[in-house]
Design an enzyme around this catalytic site. Structure first.
Site, short mmCIF file in Angstrom:
data_model
loop_
_atom_site.label_atom_id
_atom_site.label_comp_id
_atom_site.label_asym_id
_atom_site.label_seq_id
_atom_site.Cartn_x
_atom_site.Cartn_y
_atom_site.Cartn_z
N ILE A 162 -82.69 64.53 -22.46
CA ILE A 162 -81.95 64.93 -23.66
C ILE A 162 -81.37 66.32 -23.48
O ILE A 162 -80.19 66.56 -23.75
CB ILE A 162 -82.85 64.86 -24.90
CG1 ILE A 162 -83.31 63.43 -25.17
CG2 ILE A 162 -82.12 65.42 -26.13
CD1 ILE A 162 -84.36 63.30 -26.25
N ARG A 244 -89.83 68.13 -32.50
CA ARG A 244 -90.80 67.80 -33.54
C ARG A 244 -90.98 69.02 -34.43
O ARG A 244 -90.93 70.16 -33.95
CB ARG A 244 -92.15 67.39 -32.94
CG ARG A 244 -92.17 66.01 -32.28
CD ARG A 244 -92.07 64.90 -33.31
NE ARG A 244 -92.24 63.57 -32.73
CZ ARG A 244 -91.26 62.81 -32.29
NH1 ARG A 244 -90.00 63.25 -32.34
NH2 ARG A 244 -91.50 61.61 -31.80
N GLU A 273 -92.61 65.37 -42.68
CA GLU A 273 -91.32 64.75 -42.99
C GLU A 273 -91.54 63.68 -44.06
O GLU A 273 -92.33 62.76 -43.83
CB GLU A 273 -90.70 64.11 -41.74
CG GLU A 273 -90.28 65.14 -40.71
CD GLU A 273 -89.69 64.50 -39.45
OE1 GLU A 273 -89.61 63.25 -39.38
OE2 GLU A 273 -89.34 65.25 -38.53
N HIS A 292 -84.34 63.52 -39.80
CA HIS A 292 -84.70 62.95 -38.49
C HIS A 292 -83.70 61.84 -38.12
O HIS A 292 -84.06 60.69 -37.90
CB HIS A 292 -86.12 62.41 -38.51
CG HIS A 292 -86.77 62.44 -37.15
ND1 HIS A 292 -88.10 62.65 -36.96
CD2 HIS A 292 -86.26 62.27 -35.90
CE1 HIS A 292 -88.40 62.64 -35.67
NE2 HIS A 292 -87.28 62.40 -35.00
#
Length: 328
Positions: A162, A244, A273, A292
């Site tokens: 990523i 995270r 979350e 998210h």
């Protein structure tokens, strides 16, 4: 196709808040007999022997000792994404169960989310939207200014698949790229994106205009970015978190944003979350928070399911699992 013809795949539910997507059901049913948690709990004695694999979606169903003990034929658990912090890997492995994630499927969409947050924060797009939509809008103040992205320095913390795709995108914006990672990338990979390696995280924090956090949550990365790290950053810098929520010390972040230690933050992840509705982060103008969204595109979610099926079938057939995750 009945349950006796295909291996049983346990899923939390179909649709709903934590269920597999309706659009993926037909594809999954080509390879598996689907068993929802509701069906499993209603007929545990019969269903327990049929389950050979579990496909998680948004961390559900919860994998604990009780569930593992009730599934004597379970061989593999497939996770839809990269992060495995919601699983006790050693516990799962102790039952002889394999684990797999989906790094290939999520890297591009998550990198896109990171760049979208960077651009939205830099150019104050959310604030601008509210100004444009306000009932009394006549003009935008002349000093409603963002910051330049072209030529700015991006510091990437975590240069896995990523992180590297973020670097590729940042190069297209003519950004200067720094990165910190446990292991240094090959020289040709650095040159391809124009990235400079920072062995110590402190140097990156001191030099970057935008700091993007792209690490897995582990005991070592819990609150990796805290008060000390934010105070090393430029007062004009922006912190972007797509990893995270617990990787960033949120209380320290609130203070840093309120006191001008850093300019702004853009977060696709928080802890928990969602945040409690009275949380201070939700009241600050110099914060963008998204729910998210990292992997949430039609193509990425379908690719995740494809990668999960590939991993599960490999495990069930005794073949090497392409994206196997081992307990550390």
């Amino acid at each position: 196709m009945g349950e006796g013809e295909l291996p049983g795949l346990l899923v939390n539910e179909i649709g709903g808040k934590h269920g597999i997507l309706h659009g993926h059901v037909a594809f999954l049913k080509k390879h598996f007999y689907l068993i929802t948690m509701k069906e499993f709990l209603e007929d545990r004695k019969r269903m327990s022997k049929n389950v050979q694999a579990i496909y998680l979606w948004w961390h559900k169903p919860v994998i604990d000792q009780e569930l593992l003990q009730s599934l004597p034929n379970l061989k593999v658990i497939a996770n839809p994404g990269v992060g495995m912090d919601h699983l006790d890997l050693k516990l799962v492995a102790s039952f002889g169960v394999k684990m797999a994630n989906a790094p290939r499927a999520v890297s591009s969409s998550t990198a896109d989310t990171g760049m979208a947050l960077l651009l939205a924060s830099a150019r104050r797009l959310v604030e601008g939207y509210h100004i444009a939509m306000s009932s009394g809008m006549e003009y935008c103040e002349a000093d409603f200014l963002g910051v330049e992205v072209t030529g700015a320095t991006l510091g990437i913390i975590g240069m896995g698949s990523i992180g590297y795709k973020i670097a590729l995108r940042a190069k297209a914006f003519e950004m200067n790229i720094l990165y910190h990672n446990r292991t240094r990338r090959k020289e040709q990979e650095e040159q391809a994106v124009g990235a400079t390696y920072c062995e110590k995280i402190d140097g990156l924090l001191q030099r970057a205009d935008f700091v993007m956090v792209v690490v897995s949550l582990t005991p070592q990365t819990h609150k990796l970015i805290g008060k000390r790290e934010m105070e090393l950053m430029k007062p004009t810098a922006t912190l972007i978190n797509i990893s995270r929520g617990a990787v960033v010390d949120q209380e320290a972040l609130v203070t840093a944003l309120q006191t001008g230690v850093i300019r702004a933050a853009a977060l696709d992840v928080t802890h928990p979350e969602p945040l409690p509705r009275d949380h201070t982060l939700l009241k600050l103008k110099n914060v963008i928070i998204t729910p998210h969204l990292g992997i949430k595109t039609d193509k990425a979610t379908y690719m995740i399911t494809e990668e999960a099926i590939e991993n599960i079938l490999a495990a069930l057939n005794g073949l090497p699992i392409p994206s196997e995750v081992l307990p550390s």
